[in-house]
Design a protein around this motif. Structure first.
Motif, mmCIF file in Angstrom:
data_model
loop_
_atom_site.group_PDB
_atom_site.id
_atom_site.type_symbol
_atom_site.label_atom_id
_atom_site.label_comp_id
_atom_site.label_asym_id
_atom_site.label_seq_id
_atom_site.Cartn_x
_atom_site.Cartn_y
_atom_site.Cartn_z
ATOM 1 N N LYS A 1 0.715 -1.298 -0.004
ATOM 2 C CA LYS A 1 0.196 0.038 -0.020
ATOM 3 C C LYS A 1 0.725 1.255 0.011
ATOM 4 N N ASN A 2 2.186 1.105 0.325
ATOM 5 C CA ASN A 2 3.036 2.149 0.201
ATOM 6 C C ASN A 2 3.606 2.426 -1.108
ATOM 7 N N ILE A 3 3.171 1.594 -1.953
ATOM 8 C CA ILE A 3 3.976 1.878 -3.355
ATOM 9 C C ILE A 3 2.905 2.237 -4.481
ATOM 10 N N LEU A 4 3.492 2.966 -5.226
ATOM 11 C CA LEU A 4 2.471 3.296 -6.595
ATOM 12 C C LEU A 4 3.458 3.069 -7.973
ATOM 13 N N VAL A 5 3.225 2.329 -8.751
ATOM 14 C CA VAL A 5 3.802 2.103 -9.975
ATOM 15 C C VAL A 5 3.147 2.941 -10.872
ATOM 16 N N SER A 6 4.034 3.823 -11.808
ATOM 17 C CA SER A 6 3.730 4.875 -12.971
ATOM 18 C C SER A 6 4.384 4.764 -13.773
ATOM 19 N N MET A 7 4.054 5.482 -15.002
ATOM 20 C CA MET A 7 4.641 5.391 -16.302
ATOM 21 C C MET A 7 6.146 6.220 -16.143
ATOM 22 N N GLY A 8 7.292 5.627 -15.590
ATOM 23 C CA GLY A 8 8.484 6.530 -15.585
ATOM 24 C C GLY A 8 8.287 7.263 -14.331
ATOM 25 N N ALA A 9 9.538 7.622 -14.156
ATOM 26 C CA ALA A 9 9.675 8.266 -12.589
ATOM 27 C C ALA A 9 9.360 9.740 -12.987
ATOM 28 N N LYS A 10 9.089 9.995 -14.374
ATOM 29 C CA LYS A 10 8.905 11.556 -14.611
ATOM 30 C C LYS A 10 7.367 11.526 -14.013
ATOM 31 N N THR B 1 14.613 2.865 -20.751
ATOM 32 C CA THR B 1 13.847 3.985 -21.066
ATOM 33 C C THR B 1 12.485 4.026 -21.788
ATOM 34 N N GLY B 2 12.564 3.024 -22.933
ATOM 35 C CA GLY B 2 11.306 3.082 -23.746
ATOM 36 C C GLY B 2 10.164 2.325 -23.020
ATOM 37 N N TRP B 3 10.272 1.652 -21.904
ATOM 38 C CA TRP B 3 9.560 0.756 -21.361
ATOM 39 C C TRP B 3 8.500 1.492 -20.664
ATOM 40 N N ARG B 4 8.779 2.634 -20.249
ATOM 41 C CA ARG B 4 8.133 3.758 -19.451
ATOM 42 C C ARG B 4 7.746 3.107 -17.983
ATOM 43 N N LEU B 5 8.460 2.953 -17.314
ATOM 44 C CA LEU B 5 7.992 2.501 -15.876
ATOM 45 C C LEU B 5 8.996 2.860 -14.652
ATOM 46 N N GLY B 6 8.178 3.487 -13.704
ATOM 47 C CA GLY B 6 8.934 3.971 -12.472
ATOM 48 C C GLY B 6 7.949 3.677 -11.445
ATOM 49 N N TYR B 7 8.375 4.319 -10.188
ATOM 50 C CA TYR B 7 7.578 3.819 -8.994
ATOM 51 C C TYR B 7 7.956 5.011 -7.834
ATOM 52 N N SER B 8 6.712 5.090 -6.917
ATOM 53 C CA SER B 8 7.084 5.621 -5.944
ATOM 54 C C SER B 8 6.874 5.030 -4.457
ATOM 55 N N SER B 9 7.685 5.463 -3.406
ATOM 56 C CA SER B 9 7.224 4.689 -2.100
ATOM 57 C C SER B 9 7.007 5.944 -0.999
ATOM 58 N N GLY B 10 6.197 5.474 -0.155
ATOM 59 C CA GLY B 10 6.188 6.488 0.868
ATOM 60 C C GLY B 10 4.772 6.343 1.477
ATOM 61 N N ASN B 11 4.773 7.733 2.498
ATOM 62 C CA ASN B 11 3.362 7.568 3.081
ATOM 63 C C ASN B 11 2.117 6.905 2.567
ATOM 64 N N GLU B 12 1.454 6.404 3.054
ATOM 65 C CA GLU B 12 0.145 5.734 2.613
ATOM 66 C C GLU B 12 -0.778 6.615 2.187
ATOM 67 N N LYS B 13 -0.880 7.745 2.875
ATOM 68 C CA LYS B 13 -1.951 8.729 2.439
ATOM 69 C C LYS B 13 -1.306 9.534 1.303
ATOM 70 N N ILE B 14 -0.106 9.728 1.099
ATOM 71 C CA ILE B 14 0.375 10.423 -0.016
ATOM 72 C C ILE B 14 0.164 9.593 -1.379
ATOM 73 N N ILE B 15 0.480 8.481 -0.981
ATOM 74 C CA ILE B 15 0.485 7.437 -2.198
ATOM 75 C C ILE B 15 -0.951 7.121 -2.581
ATOM 76 N N ALA B 16 -1.828 7.248 -1.801
ATOM 77 C CA ALA B 16 -3.189 6.885 -2.048
ATOM 78 C C ALA B 16 -3.671 8.066 -2.810
ATOM 79 N N ALA B 17 -3.411 9.420 -2.470
ATOM 80 C CA ALA B 17 -3.689 10.590 -3.373
ATOM 81 C C ALA B 17 -3.050 10.488 -4.935
ATOM 82 N N MET B 18 -1.835 9.986 -4.762
ATOM 83 C CA MET B 18 -0.978 10.045 -6.022
ATOM 84 C C MET B 18 -1.913 8.873 -6.769
ATOM 85 N N ASP B 19 -1.967 7.879 -6.357
ATOM 86 C CA ASP B 19 -3.026 6.828 -6.808
ATOM 87 C C ASP B 19 -4.436 7.220 -7.646
#
Ligand SMILES: Cc1ncc(COP(=O)(O)O)c(C=O)c1O
Length: 399
Positions: free
Chosen positions: A93-102, A244-262
Protein backbone atom coordinates in the motif's frame (compact mmCIF):
# COMPACT_ATOMS: atom_id res chain seq x y z
CA UNK A 1 -9.48 30.88 -33.74
CA UNK A 2 -7.32 32.54 -31.16
CA UNK A 3 -5.82 30.08 -28.70
CA UNK A 4 -5.02 31.32 -25.24
CA UNK A 5 -2.96 28.73 -23.34
CA UNK A 6 -3.98 28.08 -19.74
CA UNK A 7 -2.14 29.95 -17.01
CA UNK A 8 -0.54 26.68 -15.82
CA UNK A 9 0.88 25.81 -19.23
CA UNK A 10 1.65 29.31 -20.49
CA UNK A 11 4.95 29.55 -18.72
CA UNK A 12 6.37 26.16 -19.68
CA UNK A 13 9.75 26.80 -21.23
CA UNK A 14 10.30 25.03 -24.54
CA UNK A 15 13.30 22.76 -24.26
CA UNK A 16 16.48 24.77 -24.68
CA UNK A 17 17.98 21.91 -26.62
CA UNK A 18 15.30 21.78 -29.32
CA UNK A 19 17.04 24.32 -31.54
CA UNK A 20 20.31 22.56 -30.97
CA UNK A 21 18.80 19.17 -31.82
CA UNK A 22 17.31 20.62 -35.00
CA UNK A 23 20.78 21.81 -36.00
CA UNK A 24 22.23 18.35 -35.22
CA UNK A 25 19.65 16.73 -37.48
CA UNK A 26 20.25 19.25 -40.26
CA UNK A 27 24.01 18.70 -40.08
CA UNK A 28 23.68 14.91 -39.97
CA UNK A 29 21.37 15.04 -43.00
CA UNK A 30 24.15 16.88 -44.81
CA UNK A 31 26.56 14.07 -43.96
CA UNK A 32 28.48 15.66 -41.05
CA UNK A 33 29.72 13.19 -38.45
CA UNK A 34 28.38 14.67 -35.23
CA UNK A 35 29.37 13.14 -31.90
CA UNK A 36 26.38 13.45 -29.60
CA UNK A 37 27.07 13.83 -25.89
CA UNK A 38 23.49 14.73 -25.06
CA UNK A 39 22.14 11.26 -24.25
CA UNK A 40 20.07 10.97 -21.10
CA UNK A 41 19.83 7.21 -21.38
CA UNK A 42 22.20 4.23 -21.24
CA UNK A 43 23.55 3.19 -24.65
CA UNK A 44 22.87 -0.43 -23.66
CA UNK A 45 20.00 -2.66 -24.68
CA UNK A 46 17.55 -3.89 -22.06
CA UNK A 47 19.10 -7.12 -20.67
CA UNK A 48 17.89 -10.21 -22.49
CA UNK A 49 16.24 -11.94 -19.51
CA UNK A 50 14.09 -8.82 -18.97
CA UNK A 51 13.16 -8.65 -22.65
CA UNK A 52 12.24 -12.35 -22.52
CA UNK A 53 9.96 -11.72 -19.54
CA UNK A 54 8.25 -8.97 -21.56
CA UNK A 55 7.78 -11.31 -24.52
CA UNK A 56 6.42 -14.01 -22.24
CA UNK A 57 3.95 -11.53 -20.75
CA UNK A 58 2.57 -10.90 -24.24
CA UNK A 59 2.39 -14.64 -25.00
CA UNK A 60 0.67 -15.27 -21.68
CA UNK A 61 -1.96 -12.65 -22.54
CA UNK A 62 -1.01 -9.96 -20.01
CA UNK A 63 -2.18 -7.33 -22.43
CA UNK A 64 -5.05 -5.78 -20.51
CA UNK A 65 -5.49 -3.09 -17.89
CA UNK A 66 -3.87 -3.84 -14.54
CA UNK A 67 -4.71 -2.27 -11.16
CA UNK A 68 -3.91 1.46 -11.42
CA UNK A 69 -1.22 1.27 -8.74
CA UNK A 70 0.53 -1.72 -10.36
CA UNK A 71 0.37 -5.52 -10.29
CA UNK A 72 0.79 -7.00 -6.79
CA UNK A 73 3.83 -9.11 -7.77
CA UNK A 74 5.71 -6.01 -8.98
CA UNK A 75 4.80 -4.07 -5.85
CA UNK A 76 6.07 -7.00 -3.78
CA UNK A 77 9.32 -7.09 -5.77
CA UNK A 78 9.73 -3.35 -5.09
CA UNK A 79 8.97 -3.80 -1.37
CA UNK A 80 11.53 -6.64 -1.17
CA UNK A 81 14.14 -4.56 -3.03
CA UNK A 82 13.66 -1.54 -0.76
CA UNK A 83 14.11 -3.78 2.27
CA UNK A 84 17.15 -5.58 0.87
CA UNK A 85 18.93 -2.54 -0.56
CA UNK A 86 17.99 0.21 1.89
CA UNK A 87 16.59 -1.56 4.93
CA UNK A 88 13.32 0.30 4.36
CA UNK A 89 10.22 -1.53 5.48
CA UNK A 90 7.15 -0.80 3.33
CA UNK A 91 4.01 -2.67 2.37
CA UNK A 92 2.31 -2.87 -1.03
CA UNK A 93 0.00 0.00 0.00
CA UNK A 94 3.06 2.29 0.23
CA UNK A 95 3.95 1.68 -3.43
CA UNK A 96 2.61 3.25 -6.61
CA UNK A 97 3.86 2.13 -10.02
CA UNK A 98 3.73 4.82 -12.72
CA UNK A 99 4.71 5.41 -16.33
CA UNK A 100 8.28 6.42 -15.59
CA UNK A 101 9.87 8.32 -12.75
CA UNK A 102 8.90 11.49 -14.57
CA UNK A 103 5.20 10.82 -14.17
CA UNK A 104 5.73 9.73 -10.56
CA UNK A 105 7.49 13.02 -9.78
CA UNK A 106 4.83 15.12 -11.46
CA UNK A 107 2.02 13.32 -9.63
CA UNK A 108 3.77 13.72 -6.29
CA UNK A 109 4.09 17.45 -6.94
CA UNK A 110 0.45 17.70 -8.04
CA UNK A 111 -0.92 16.11 -4.88
CA UNK A 112 1.40 18.02 -2.53
CA UNK A 113 1.52 21.56 -3.89
CA UNK A 114 -1.03 24.36 -3.83
CA UNK A 115 -0.63 27.48 -5.96
CA UNK A 116 1.99 29.76 -4.45
CA UNK A 117 3.70 27.03 -2.39
CA UNK A 118 7.49 27.13 -2.52
CA UNK A 119 9.78 24.18 -3.21
CA UNK A 120 13.40 24.23 -2.05
CA UNK A 121 15.39 22.96 -4.98
CA UNK A 122 19.13 22.32 -4.62
CA UNK A 123 20.77 23.19 -7.92
CA UNK A 124 22.13 22.44 -10.47
CA UNK A 125 19.27 20.05 -11.00
CA UNK A 126 17.37 18.17 -13.69
CA UNK A 127 15.59 20.66 -15.94
CA UNK A 128 12.11 19.14 -15.60
CA UNK A 129 11.81 19.90 -11.87
CA UNK A 130 11.38 23.63 -12.23
CA UNK A 131 8.91 23.22 -15.10
CA UNK A 132 6.84 20.66 -13.21
CA UNK A 133 6.72 22.87 -10.13
CA UNK A 134 5.64 25.83 -12.27
CA UNK A 135 2.98 23.64 -13.91
CA UNK A 136 1.54 23.20 -10.39
CA UNK A 137 1.44 27.04 -10.08
CA UNK A 138 4.02 26.67 -7.31
CA UNK A 139 7.41 28.34 -7.07
CA UNK A 140 10.84 26.69 -7.41
CA UNK A 141 13.35 28.22 -5.00
CA UNK A 142 16.84 27.18 -6.13
CA UNK A 143 19.59 26.62 -3.59
CA UNK A 144 22.71 27.11 -5.63
CA UNK A 145 25.78 24.95 -5.11
CA UNK A 146 29.22 25.08 -6.70
CA UNK A 147 31.82 22.61 -7.90
CA UNK A 148 34.03 23.77 -4.99
CA UNK A 149 31.30 22.54 -2.63
CA UNK A 150 31.22 19.25 -4.52
CA UNK A 151 27.69 20.34 -5.47
CA UNK A 152 26.57 19.51 -1.93
CA UNK A 153 24.59 22.37 -0.32
CA UNK A 154 25.18 23.57 3.22
CA UNK A 155 22.22 23.35 5.53
CA UNK A 156 22.39 27.08 6.37
CA UNK A 157 21.20 27.88 2.84
CA UNK A 158 18.03 25.85 3.45
CA UNK A 159 17.27 27.94 6.53
CA UNK A 160 18.03 31.13 4.57
CA UNK A 161 15.64 30.24 1.73
CA UNK A 162 12.88 28.97 3.99
CA UNK A 163 9.68 31.07 4.17
CA UNK A 164 6.22 30.40 5.55
CA UNK A 165 5.26 29.31 2.02
CA UNK A 166 7.86 26.52 1.85
CA UNK A 167 6.11 23.16 1.53
CA UNK A 168 8.59 20.72 0.06
CA UNK A 169 12.27 19.92 -0.48
CA UNK A 170 13.13 18.22 -3.79
CA UNK A 171 16.46 16.40 -3.88
CA UNK A 172 18.25 14.18 -6.41
CA UNK A 173 21.30 12.11 -5.52
CA UNK A 174 23.12 10.81 -7.56
CA UNK A 175 22.50 14.03 -9.40
CA UNK A 176 21.73 14.90 -12.97
CA UNK A 177 23.63 16.97 -14.22
CA UNK A 178 26.49 17.18 -11.68
CA UNK A 179 27.08 13.51 -10.85
CA UNK A 180 27.34 14.44 -7.15
CA UNK A 181 26.38 11.78 -4.62
CA UNK A 182 25.31 13.19 -1.26
CA UNK A 183 26.55 11.61 1.96
CA UNK A 184 24.80 10.84 5.21
CA UNK A 185 25.79 14.12 6.87
CA UNK A 186 23.89 16.50 4.58
CA UNK A 187 20.96 14.09 4.29
CA UNK A 188 20.70 13.92 8.08
CA UNK A 189 20.81 17.71 8.29
CA UNK A 190 18.09 18.03 5.63
CA UNK A 191 15.96 15.45 7.46
CA UNK A 192 16.33 17.44 10.70
CA UNK A 193 15.52 20.71 8.90
CA UNK A 194 12.41 19.10 7.35
CA UNK A 195 11.30 17.91 10.78
CA UNK A 196 12.01 21.29 12.36
CA UNK A 197 9.93 23.12 9.72
CA UNK A 198 7.42 20.31 9.12
CA UNK A 199 8.18 19.93 5.40
CA UNK A 200 7.77 17.05 2.99
CA UNK A 201 10.72 15.63 1.04
CA UNK A 202 10.61 14.35 -2.52
CA UNK A 203 13.73 12.34 -3.29
CA UNK A 204 14.47 11.34 -6.88
CA UNK A 205 16.76 8.30 -6.59
CA UNK A 206 16.63 7.13 -10.20
CA UNK A 207 20.44 6.98 -10.52
CA UNK A 208 20.96 5.18 -7.19
CA UNK A 209 22.60 2.12 -8.75
CA UNK A 210 25.05 4.22 -10.76
CA UNK A 211 27.68 5.12 -8.20
CA UNK A 212 31.45 4.84 -8.59
CA UNK A 213 34.63 4.57 -6.54
CA UNK A 214 34.04 5.15 -2.83
CA UNK A 215 30.66 6.81 -3.37
CA UNK A 216 27.74 5.13 -1.72
CA UNK A 217 24.07 5.96 -2.24
CA UNK A 218 22.08 6.80 0.87
CA UNK A 219 18.31 7.22 0.72
CA UNK A 220 17.03 10.07 2.90
CA UNK A 221 14.14 7.81 3.94
CA UNK A 222 16.65 5.56 5.72
CA UNK A 223 17.95 8.39 7.93
CA UNK A 224 15.18 8.11 10.56
CA UNK A 225 11.56 7.02 11.01
CA UNK A 226 10.52 10.66 10.83
CA UNK A 227 12.43 11.18 7.55
CA UNK A 228 10.81 8.05 6.14
CA UNK A 229 7.36 9.30 7.12
CA UNK A 230 7.78 12.67 5.40
CA UNK A 231 9.62 11.40 2.26
CA UNK A 232 8.35 10.20 -1.06
CA UNK A 233 11.06 8.26 -2.84
CA UNK A 234 10.86 8.10 -6.62
CA UNK A 235 12.76 5.53 -8.61
CA UNK A 236 12.47 3.76 -11.94
CA UNK A 237 13.69 1.17 -14.37
CA UNK A 238 14.90 3.48 -17.16
CA UNK A 239 18.51 3.96 -16.10
CA UNK A 240 19.56 0.94 -14.01
CA UNK A 241 17.94 -1.59 -16.32
CA UNK A 242 18.33 0.33 -19.60
CA UNK A 243 14.53 0.37 -19.96
CA UNK A 244 13.89 3.99 -20.99
CA UNK A 245 11.36 3.06 -23.68
CA UNK A 246 9.38 0.71 -21.45
CA UNK A 247 8.22 3.71 -19.37
CA UNK A 248 8.09 2.43 -15.83
CA UNK A 249 8.86 4.06 -12.50
CA UNK A 250 7.58 3.94 -8.95
CA UNK A 251 7.07 5.88 -5.75
CA UNK A 252 7.27 4.69 -2.18
CA UNK A 253 6.14 6.57 0.87
CA UNK A 254 3.46 7.59 3.26
CA UNK A 255 0.25 5.65 2.62
CA UNK A 256 -1.95 8.76 2.44
CA UNK A 257 0.27 10.52 -0.09
CA UNK A 258 0.56 7.36 -2.19
CA UNK A 259 -3.26 6.98 -2.11
CA UNK A 260 -3.66 10.59 -3.31
CA UNK A 261 -1.18 9.96 -6.13
CA UNK A 262 -3.01 6.74 -7.00
CA UNK A 263 -6.32 8.64 -7.27
CA UNK A 264 -4.66 11.30 -9.43
CA UNK A 265 -3.07 8.66 -11.68
CA UNK A 266 -6.39 6.79 -12.02
CA UNK A 267 -7.88 9.80 -13.82
CA UNK A 268 -4.83 11.36 -15.43
CA UNK A 269 -3.28 8.22 -16.91
CA UNK A 270 -4.70 4.89 -15.73
CA UNK A 271 -2.58 1.84 -15.10
CA UNK A 272 1.05 1.56 -16.16
CA UNK A 273 1.93 -0.67 -19.11
CA UNK A 274 1.10 -4.26 -18.23
CA UNK A 275 3.89 -5.89 -20.28
CA UNK A 276 6.51 -3.53 -18.86
CA UNK A 277 5.36 -4.36 -15.35
CA UNK A 278 5.87 -8.09 -15.90
CA UNK A 279 9.31 -7.42 -17.35
CA UNK A 280 10.12 -5.21 -14.36
CA UNK A 281 9.41 -8.05 -11.92
CA UNK A 282 12.19 -9.95 -13.67
CA UNK A 283 14.43 -6.85 -13.61
CA UNK A 284 14.22 -6.70 -9.82
CA UNK A 285 14.09 -10.41 -8.99
CA UNK A 286 16.41 -11.74 -11.71
CA UNK A 287 20.18 -11.54 -12.07
CA UNK A 288 21.74 -8.10 -11.48
CA UNK A 289 24.89 -8.95 -13.45
CA UNK A 290 24.05 -6.86 -16.55
CA UNK A 291 23.55 -3.87 -14.26
CA UNK A 292 26.91 -4.37 -12.52
CA UNK A 293 28.65 -4.84 -15.89
CA UNK A 294 27.07 -1.65 -17.24
CA UNK A 295 28.11 0.33 -14.15
CA UNK A 296 31.71 -0.86 -14.61
CA UNK A 297 31.69 0.37 -18.20
CA UNK A 298 30.30 3.75 -17.13
CA UNK A 299 32.97 4.00 -14.44
CA UNK A 300 35.70 3.42 -17.03
CA UNK A 301 34.21 6.02 -19.38
CA UNK A 302 33.79 8.51 -16.54
CA UNK A 303 37.51 8.30 -15.73
CA UNK A 304 38.41 8.52 -19.40
CA UNK A 305 36.35 11.67 -19.96
CA UNK A 306 37.55 13.39 -16.79
CA UNK A 307 41.21 12.59 -17.60
CA UNK A 308 40.88 13.97 -21.11
CA UNK A 309 39.18 17.15 -19.83
CA UNK A 310 42.16 17.79 -17.52
CA UNK A 311 44.24 18.22 -20.65
CA UNK A 312 42.01 20.97 -22.13
CA UNK A 313 42.75 24.59 -21.21
CA UNK A 314 40.03 27.01 -20.06
CA UNK A 315 37.56 24.31 -19.03
CA UNK A 316 37.29 22.19 -15.88
CA UNK A 317 34.96 19.75 -14.19
CA UNK A 318 33.98 18.26 -10.88
CA UNK A 319 34.74 14.53 -10.89
CA UNK A 320 31.31 12.90 -10.91
CA UNK A 321 30.62 10.09 -8.45
CA UNK A 322 27.33 8.90 -9.88
CA UNK A 323 24.87 8.95 -12.84
CA UNK A 324 26.54 9.29 -16.29
CA UNK A 325 27.18 12.99 -16.81
CA UNK A 326 30.09 15.39 -16.48
CA UNK A 327 29.24 19.05 -15.86
CA UNK A 328 31.88 21.02 -17.72
CA UNK A 329 32.64 24.54 -16.48
CA UNK A 330 33.33 26.76 -19.47
CA UNK A 331 33.32 30.14 -17.64
CA UNK A 332 36.84 31.14 -18.79
CA UNK A 333 35.62 30.88 -22.41
CA UNK A 334 32.76 33.36 -21.90
CA UNK A 335 33.78 36.65 -23.53
CA UNK A 336 36.12 34.97 -26.03
CA UNK A 337 35.42 34.85 -29.76
CA UNK A 338 35.04 31.98 -32.19
CA UNK A 339 35.94 33.25 -35.68
CA UNK A 340 34.76 36.76 -34.71
CA UNK A 341 31.52 35.48 -33.12
CA UNK A 342 31.46 36.39 -29.43
CA UNK A 343 30.61 33.70 -26.89
CA UNK A 344 28.36 35.24 -24.28
CA UNK A 345 26.64 32.15 -22.86
CA UNK A 346 26.77 28.36 -22.61
CA UNK A 347 24.14 28.29 -25.39
CA UNK A 348 26.50 30.22 -27.71
CA UNK A 349 29.33 27.87 -26.78
CA UNK A 350 27.20 24.78 -27.46
CA UNK A 351 26.06 26.10 -30.86
CA UNK A 352 29.53 27.09 -32.00
CA UNK A 353 31.09 23.84 -30.76
CA UNK A 354 28.52 21.96 -32.80
CA UNK A 355 28.82 24.13 -35.89
CA UNK A 356 32.64 24.19 -36.00
CA UNK A 357 33.80 20.99 -34.31
CA UNK A 358 30.75 18.73 -34.61
CA UNK A 359 30.17 17.83 -30.96
CA UNK A 360 26.74 18.27 -29.40
CA UNK A 361 26.28 18.81 -25.66
CA UNK A 362 23.51 20.27 -23.51
CA UNK A 363 23.90 23.90 -22.35
CA UNK A 364 23.86 24.11 -18.55
CA UNK A 365 21.58 27.09 -18.12
CA UNK A 366 18.38 25.07 -18.07
CA UNK A 367 19.83 22.97 -15.23
CA UNK A 368 20.51 26.16 -13.21
CA UNK A 369 24.14 25.66 -14.25
CA UNK A 370 25.03 28.76 -16.29
CA UNK A 371 28.36 28.77 -18.12
CA UNK A 372 28.45 24.99 -18.06
CA UNK A 373 27.79 22.17 -20.53
CA UNK A 374 26.42 18.77 -19.63
CA UNK A 375 28.37 15.99 -21.30
CA UNK A 376 26.95 12.48 -21.22
CA UNK A 377 29.36 9.55 -21.12
CA UNK A 378 26.68 7.09 -22.15
CA UNK A 379 28.60 6.73 -25.42
CA UNK A 380 31.36 4.46 -26.70
CA UNK A 381 34.94 5.03 -25.45
CA UNK A 382 36.19 5.96 -28.93
CA UNK A 383 33.50 8.64 -29.20
CA UNK A 384 34.58 10.10 -25.87
CA UNK A 385 38.19 10.23 -27.09
CA UNK A 386 37.25 11.85 -30.40
CA UNK A 387 34.77 14.28 -28.79
CA UNK A 388 37.35 15.47 -26.24
CA UNK A 389 39.89 15.91 -29.05
CA UNK A 390 37.40 18.07 -30.96
CA UNK A 391 36.47 20.00 -27.81
CA UNK A 392 40.15 20.74 -27.20
CA UNK A 393 40.61 21.95 -30.79
CA UNK A 394 37.56 24.18 -30.41
CA UNK A 395 38.74 25.71 -27.12
CA UNK A 396 42.24 26.28 -28.53
CA UNK A 397 40.72 28.06 -31.54
CA UNK A 398 38.97 30.67 -29.35
CA UNK A 399 40.49 34.13 -29.13
C1 LIG B 1 17.00 13.03 -12.55
C2 LIG B 1 16.01 12.33 -13.39
N1 LIG B 1 14.83 11.98 -12.86
C3 LIG B 1 13.89 11.36 -13.59
C4 LIG B 1 14.10 11.07 -14.91
C5 LIG B 1 12.97 10.41 -15.70
O1 LIG B 1 13.10 9.04 -15.78
P1 LIG B 1 11.97 8.11 -16.43
O2 LIG B 1 12.50 7.65 -17.73
O3 LIG B 1 11.77 6.99 -15.45
O4 LIG B 1 10.73 8.94 -16.57
C6 LIG B 1 15.30 11.42 -15.52
C7 LIG B 1 15.53 11.14 -16.96
O5 LIG B 1 16.40 11.67 -17.59
C8 LIG B 1 16.29 12.06 -14.74
O6 LIG B 1 17.47 12.41 -15.26
Amino acid sequence: MEFQASAASRNIQPSATLKLNALVQEMRAKGHDIIGLTAGEPDFNTPEHIVDAGKKAIDDGYTRYTPVSGIPQLKKAIVDTLLKDKNLLYENKNILVSMGAKQALYQALRVILNPGDEVLLPAPCWLSYQEMITMCSAVPVPIHTTAEQGYVPDIESFYEKYTDKTKLILINSPNNPTGAVWGKKILTEIAEFAKDKDLLILSDEIYEKMVYGDAHHVSIASISDDAKERSIIVNGFSKAYAMTGWRLGYSSGNEKIIAAMDAFQSHAAGCPNSIAQHAAVEALNGTQKPLYDMVQVFDRRRKLMVDLIKDIPNVSCFEPEGAFYVLLDISPCIGLKCHDTPISSDMDFAHLLLAHNRVSAVPGNSFYAPNCLRLSYAVKDENIVEAMKRLKEFVLSLE
